[in-house]
Structure formats: C-alpha cells, structure tokens
Design a protein around this motif. Structure first.
Motif: not given
Length: 246
Positions: A102-110, A125-128, A240-246
C-alpha cells in the motif's frame, strides 16, 4: 562512481547506525496519511540499517518489509529492528509481487534512484490508490558552524539535488505533496565523526582525503569546545514528500 557511492554504505554500517539521525514520527505519519484505509502494507526501500524502518513499525497496524541493495546494511537492520522481513533489491528492481503493498517509502535514498525507472517499478508493486513517500533529514546550514561542517565534509548528493528543486516522480504517480519539520539533535564529537565517516563521499575517498577531513573536523570541534561527552545541538530540516498512485 555514483553507483559505487550508492552501494558503499555497508562497509560503514556501524557508523551509519550511530551517526545518522532518526526520522521524526510526525513526518513519517504524514507520508502514510494517504494510504488506503483497509490495509497498511509498507515497503521501506533503500532501508539501510533501519533508521526509517523502526519508525514505520510504530505506525498503527503497519506491516513493514525492508529492501536494500547491500546485504551488510540489511544484516545491521535485522539486529536493530528484529522481526522485519528483509530482501535484497532496489527501487528499480523490487523483490515484490505486483500490487502487493500500500506504500513504498524511501529515506535518504531517492537521490540514488533513476526517477523514471524507479517510479515505474514502484508503481508496479504499489496498488492503485497507494502511496510513494520520500523523506530526507538535511542539516540546517543556516547555522554558521553547521555550514562550516558541510564545507569540510562536502555536500551530499541529496543536499545538492534538493538545493536544485523538488525530487522528480513520474507516472503512475500523481503530483507531489510536501511538508517540512525543523528540529535539533544533541550530538557529541564522536557522533559527528561517525556521521562524517558514514557519508558516501568520505567512504570512497582516498586515505589522504579522509585524513584531511578528520583534521579539519577536529579543528572545528576544538573551536566549538566540543570534547568527551559534551553535546551540541545539530539542527535539521526534515523534508517529506508523498504522491498517490493512479
């Protein structure tokens, strides 16, 4: 060289664990706010020694897995955050089934990730309706001694990227939301040295360059009268940033 830097941290896993800061819980919770309400499966990608992983495990009902390209870092994570499943992989090559989290997060990595390939693979890998979250702890160089610290150590890839603008995330994710938190971390001379030793530029530097950096750090810490168990407040800005999968 950039790829060598990205995979260099395992050699200094102990310094990374001791020298790098934790993430503010409020910032991590904010990244996860847009997750679907019926499930809380989260993958921490580029998890390292588990700095972000341990905060994720504090989120209510979270089911967390950790992914990193470096087995040495994952070994340190298993010691620091027992019970979290770990997998070798990267944002561009995730060892996860389609629509499995339901979520993928990256700390100090993108900043180590190809943003188009990473967005596509994470989107697989992330569901809609799921979330991609990105977070960085950045030292606050508005403070004079911190600016001098950064000059000695050199700016990191993350600091350079964020100074140029917001991170790039592409389809299937929508636009990025962002927030920031300011806070301080009391640190000793030894912690600052270990923080420096955990940075990719220094890990991969020649011995002469490592020696020069240590000398200049010691001169700065002497000037600050930072000795033994004495601490100084190291200011951070967490972005911090976040984006939602379509």
């Amino acid at each position: 060289m950039a790829e060598d830097m990205a995979t260099s941290f395992g050699a200094q896993a102990g310094d990374y664990e001791a020298g790098r800061p934790e993430y503010p819980f409020d910032a991590v919770a904010w990244m996860l706010e847009r997750m679907p309400a019926d499930s809380r499966r989260v993958a921490d990608v580029g998890a390292g020694t588990g700095k972000l992983t341990r905060v994720l495990t504090q989120a209510p009902d979270a089911e967390v897995v950790a992914v990193d390209p470096d087995p040495e870092m994952l070994a340190a994570l298993r010691g620091a955050v027992p019970g979290v499943p770990t997998f070798v992989g990267s944002a561009e090559r995730l060892p996860l089934p389609d629509a499995s989290v339901d979520a993928v997060v990256l700390g100090q990595a993108w900043h180590w990730v190809d943003p188009v390939a990473g967005s596509t693979e994470i989107g697989r890998a992330v569901r809609s309706g799921g979330v991609l979250g990105l977070i960085w702890n950045i030292r606050d160089d508005r403070v004079e001694w911190v600016r001098r610290l950064t000059e000695v150590m050199h700016g990191s890839h993350a600091e350079i990227m964020l100074a140029e603008g917001d991170p790039v995330v592409t389809a299937p994710f929508g636009p990025l939301d962002q927030e920031r938190w300011e806070w301080v971390r009391p640190v000793t001379r030894d912690v600052l040295h270990r923080m420096a030793a955990s940075r990719s530029y220094i890990i991969t530097a020649a011995d002469e360059e490592k020696a020069r950096i240590r000398r200049e750090l010691d001169a700065l810490f002497d000037e600050l009268d930072l000795h033994g168990d004495a601490t100084i407040d190291l200011p951070y800005v967490t972005r911090a940033y976040r984006a939602v999968r379509d």
